[in-house]
Design an enzyme around this catalytic site. Sequence first.
Site, PDB file in Angstrom:
ATOM      1  N   LYS A  22       0.834  -1.213   0.000  1.00 15.43           N
ATOM      2  CA  LYS A  22       0.000   0.000   0.000  1.00 15.43           C
ATOM      3  C   LYS A  22       0.866   1.258   0.000  1.00 15.43           C
ATOM      4  CE  LYS A  22      -1.515   1.657   4.054  1.00 15.43           C
ATOM      5  NZ  LYS A  22      -1.347   3.062   4.433  1.00 15.43           N
ATOM      6  N   ASN A  23       1.873   1.293   0.876  1.00 17.12           N
ATOM      7  CA  ASN A  23       2.644   2.529   1.035  1.00 17.12           C
ATOM      8  C   ASN A  23       3.616   2.785  -0.118  1.00 17.12           C
ATOM      9  OD1 ASN A  23       1.207   3.065   3.295  1.00 17.12           O
ATOM     10  ND2 ASN A  23       2.824   2.497   4.748  1.00 17.12           N
ATOM     11  N   CYS A 115      -3.830  12.729  12.966  1.00 16.21           N
ATOM     12  CA  CYS A 115      -4.686  11.553  12.990  1.00 16.21           C
ATOM     13  C   CYS A 115      -4.446  10.833  14.295  1.00 16.21           C
ATOM     14  CB  CYS A 115      -4.451  10.666  11.778  1.00 16.21           C
ATOM     15  SG  CYS A 115      -2.888   9.843  11.809  1.00 16.21           S
ATOM     16  N   ARG A 120       1.371  14.385  12.842  1.00 17.22           N
ATOM     17  CA  ARG A 120       1.637  14.260  11.409  1.00 17.22           C
ATOM     18  C   ARG A 120       1.775  15.591  10.663  1.00 17.22           C
ATOM     19  NH1 ARG A 120      -0.850   8.848   9.130  1.00 17.22           N
ATOM     20  NH2 ARG A 120       1.192   8.802   8.212  1.00 17.22           N
ATOM     21  N   ASP A 306       5.002   0.540  11.755  1.00 18.74           N
ATOM     22  CA  ASP A 306       3.781  -0.083  11.222  1.00 18.74           C
ATOM     23  C   ASP A 306       3.625  -1.548  11.625  1.00 18.74           C
ATOM     24  OD1 ASP A 306       3.161   2.308  10.058  1.00 18.74           O
ATOM     25  OD2 ASP A 306       3.810   1.748   8.041  1.00 18.74           O
ATOM     26  N   ARG A 398      -8.610  -0.465   4.476  1.00 18.12           N
ATOM     27  CA  ARG A 398      -7.728   0.568   3.881  1.00 18.12           C
ATOM     28  C   ARG A 398      -6.378  -0.027   3.516  1.00 18.12           C
ATOM     29  NH1 ARG A 398      -6.128   4.289   7.840  1.00 18.12           N
ATOM     30  NH2 ARG A 398      -4.672   4.645   6.144  1.00 18.12           N
TER      31      ARG A 398
HETATM   32  N1  EPU Z   1       7.411  14.379  10.406  1.00 16.88           N
HETATM   33  C1  EPU Z   1       7.687  15.695  10.709  1.00 16.88           C
HETATM   34  N2  EPU Z   1       7.542  16.607   9.695  1.00 16.88           N
HETATM   35  C2  EPU Z   1       7.146  16.261   8.444  1.00 16.88           C
HETATM   36  C3  EPU Z   1       6.877  14.917   8.154  1.00 16.88           C
HETATM   37  C4  EPU Z   1       7.021  13.989   9.171  1.00 16.88           C
HETATM   38  O1  EPU Z   1       8.032  16.041  11.826  1.00 16.88           O
HETATM   39  O2  EPU Z   1       7.063  17.150   7.583  1.00 16.88           O
HETATM   40  C5  EPU Z   1       7.555  13.375  11.466  1.00 16.88           C
HETATM   41  C6  EPU Z   1       6.267  12.633  11.764  1.00 16.88           C
HETATM   42  O3  EPU Z   1       5.442  13.341  12.669  1.00 16.88           O
HETATM   43  C7  EPU Z   1       6.770  11.334  12.315  1.00 16.88           C
HETATM   44  C8  EPU Z   1       8.019  11.080  11.492  1.00 16.88           C
HETATM   45  O4  EPU Z   1       8.418  12.366  10.993  1.00 16.88           O
HETATM   46  O5  EPU Z   1       7.138  11.516  13.647  1.00 16.88           O
HETATM   47  C9  EPU Z   1       7.893  10.107  10.355  1.00 16.88           C
HETATM   48  O6  EPU Z   1       6.795  10.445   9.522  1.00 16.88           O
HETATM   49  P1  EPU Z   1       6.806  10.177   7.970  1.00 16.88           P
HETATM   50  O7  EPU Z   1       6.693  11.487   7.272  1.00 16.88           O
HETATM   51  O8  EPU Z   1       7.930   9.286   7.599  1.00 16.88           O
HETATM   52  O9  EPU Z   1       5.425   9.384   7.776  1.00 16.88           O
HETATM   53  P2  EPU Z   1       4.552   9.428   6.462  1.00 16.88           P
HETATM   54  O10 EPU Z   1       5.455   9.514   5.308  1.00 16.88           O
HETATM   55  O11 EPU Z   1       3.486  10.439   6.604  1.00 16.88           O
HETATM   56  C10 EPU Z   1       4.499   6.871   5.962  1.00 16.88           C
HETATM   57  C11 EPU Z   1       3.470   5.777   5.928  1.00 16.88           C
HETATM   58  C12 EPU Z   1       3.022   5.436   7.322  1.00 16.88           C
HETATM   59  C13 EPU Z   1       4.244   5.020   8.147  1.00 16.88           C
HETATM   60  C14 EPU Z   1       5.294   6.149   8.125  1.00 16.88           C
HETATM   61  C15 EPU Z   1       6.575   5.796   8.851  1.00 16.88           C
HETATM   62  C16 EPU Z   1       2.341   6.090   3.788  1.00 16.88           C
HETATM   63  C17 EPU Z   1       1.094   6.395   3.063  1.00 16.88           C
HETATM   64  N3  EPU Z   1       2.319   6.208   5.121  1.00 16.88           N
HETATM   65  O12 EPU Z   1       3.860   8.006   6.531  1.00 16.88           O
HETATM   66  O13 EPU Z   1       2.138   4.321   7.205  1.00 16.88           O
HETATM   67  O14 EPU Z   1       3.872   4.757   9.466  1.00 16.88           O
HETATM   68  O15 EPU Z   1       5.624   6.462   6.757  1.00 16.88           O
HETATM   69  O16 EPU Z   1       7.150   4.665   8.304  1.00 16.88           O
HETATM   70  O17 EPU Z   1       3.336   5.729   3.192  1.00 16.88           O
HETATM   71  C18 EPU Z   1       0.468   2.825   7.852  1.00 16.88           C
HETATM   72  O18 EPU Z   1       0.660   2.224   6.779  1.00 16.88           O
HETATM   73  O19 EPU Z   1      -0.247   2.338   8.764  1.00 16.88           O
HETATM   74  C19 EPU Z   1       1.083   4.127   8.061  1.00 16.88           C
HETATM   75  C20 EPU Z   1       0.697   4.967   8.989  1.00 16.88           C
END
Ligand code: EPU
Length: 420
Positions: A22-23, A115, A120, A306, A398
């Site tokens: 998915k990701n 969320c 996030r 995850d 999802r």
């Molecule tokens: N963060 C910041 N600033 C930003 C972006 C992120 O401080 O601008 C922080 C976040 O708050 C968090 C950390 O950095 O503490 C990591 O967040 P990241 O941006 O890597 O998460 P994401 O890219 O929004 C994806 C996956 C998530 C998974 C995370 C971490 C997708 C669609 N989502 O989210 O998947 O947990 O990477 O590996 O790819 C799930 O599948 O259940 C899920 C939540």
Amino acid sequence: MQSLLIKGGVPLRGEVQISGAKNAALPLMAATLLTDEPCVIRNVPELSDVKFMGRILQSLGAEVEISGNTVRVHARKIKSVGDYELIRQMRGSVCIMGALLGRLRRATVSLPGGCVIGARPINLHLKGFAALGAKIAIEAGYVNVTAKKLSGAEVFLGGRAGSTVLGTANVMMAATLAEGVTTIESAACEPEVVDLADFLIAMGAKISGAGSPTITITGVKKLHGAEHEVIPDRIEAATYAIAAACTNGSVVLRGARADHMHAILDKMRESGVKVERSGTSLHISRKGKLKPVDITTLPYSGFPTDAQAQMMVLMALTPGISIITERIFEARFMHVSELARLGADIEIEGPSAIVKGGKPLSGAPVMASDLRASAALVIAGLAARGTTEVQRIYHLDRGYENIDGKLRALGARIQRVDAK
Ligand code: EPU
């Protein structure tokens, strides 16, 4: 609303095919916006998030056809303003920003909210866009990103919890069509980022270093259509592996990428689970007694956040004290209070959950709060005596393709019912 009814206590046995990730699929779908030519993505999991992303691309003007596990997108002519409500509902849709900025030099999308798993923020995504020369404004709940010219730059994407997966995807996509060379430092190293880079390269992008903390992108004038196959879902594979271990079963994961799962498999072995690798299959079974382990979630190649909730169930079944420290999302312990309903003894101390394992679990009605918490509750239900009803399973749909069908094929007594 639907629920899953699980009669626990049956060891899972047999083979399960691991679906596409998915990701990886969501950013790949967003990347199709970077070209006016048709793209085909195969091995896309059939999930509500994928359908949702399809609707978002359509709302931007792209032709989208989802047929089984194949997604075809032709973004011949697109607009830069995303549908406020659609985008707001799915956090993963934030990655359309980089693609729109690259192709159209502007993007207007609703600010993704927090969320249940944490705040996030997207400050790192926006910092990356700004470094490429974009101006950023927040107006009426929308983020407006505009650039007369996108220029290659050095971008540091390290944050308080390490890098950002979708932030890296976003900046990488925008930089493919910028002028000059962009270097992303402290880039996310997740396999899903590598998969996206591979697709972008197939579209004509010049990218090197994906999978390492330094990614270099040399901008090109135009990208073309391409075909791509999504990598297997390492979190889905981990979920079935943990379910097999928790039920004292014996399951072969077909098409799993063990090379994407080192941290998970290592911890499972340390817990007393037998992991055998043969080609693209992984055989998971139990050998002897379970042992307590300690886990800290970290960016790849560390233990993935995850799979934290699912691993907590294995810990709850393991005599002794195990500790999970969550370093990626501060509030990702919503499953703890629901696992307590099944008899698990878990205490939260700041960013850590202390699991006093070994007590037998017994079935109960529980409510899912997010995708991975739901998966943990399903695993707990499979391992518990009696019947567990997991409510609000739209979270599961999802992110897990046909989870009840796959588990039934492994012998689980699991049924999808319309909730009263
Ligand atoms: N963060 C910041 N600033 C930003 C972006 C992120 O401080 O601008 C922080 C976040 O708050 C968090 C950390 O950095 O503490 C990591 O967040 P990241 O941006 O890597 O998460 P994401 O890219 O929004 C994806 C996956 C998530 C998974 C995370 C971490 C997708 C669609 N989502 O989210 O998947 O947990 O990477 O590996 O790819 C799930 O599948 O259940 C899920 C939540």
